[in-house]
Design a protein around this motif. Sequence first.
Motif: not given
Length: 173
Positions: A1-7, A45-49, A56-58
């Motif tokens: 997985m790649t890092n996201h712009p916002r943690a 996969t909803r609801p997402w925590r 991860d679902a994507s």
Amino acid sequence: MTNHPRAVDAPDGLDALAAADAAGLREILLGVCASRAWADAVAATRPWRGRRALLDASAAATAALSAADLRDALAGHARIGVPGAGDATTEREQAGVRGADPALLDELRRANAAYEARFGQVFLICATGRTAATVLAALRERLPNTPAAETEIVRDELRKINEIRITRMLDGA
């Protein structure tokens, strides 16, 4: 997985997505990826925590796409160098190609045609942050691939694109 712009999760974006009715959620997800199988798998996969759970679902839904599902996903992507008129998403994603030297764009068109003739699909690459020259180099590098190897590369590029699109959506961009 790649890092996201916002943690940090974007609760408003994630909450709004999670609160959408089933039909609305499907339409929103189809705006991210044109594969109905992908949209349905992510929605299931909803609801997402949190943001990570949605991403991860994507990724899992992308990994599970059949060859036909991948073709559906690719049908929603413009050719590199030819973003859809009025399509802000592809125009943004392909911004590094816009304004390139006309000779380079001609080479890119020829390479795209060769790729499509070889693999029977558009060349898919996560073009965000890439220039026309780097896209062309990647396209040329991938042309000799076997169809099986290329399918897995396309799957990973699609995962990256979907992740960027979801992140932008959650951030309200």
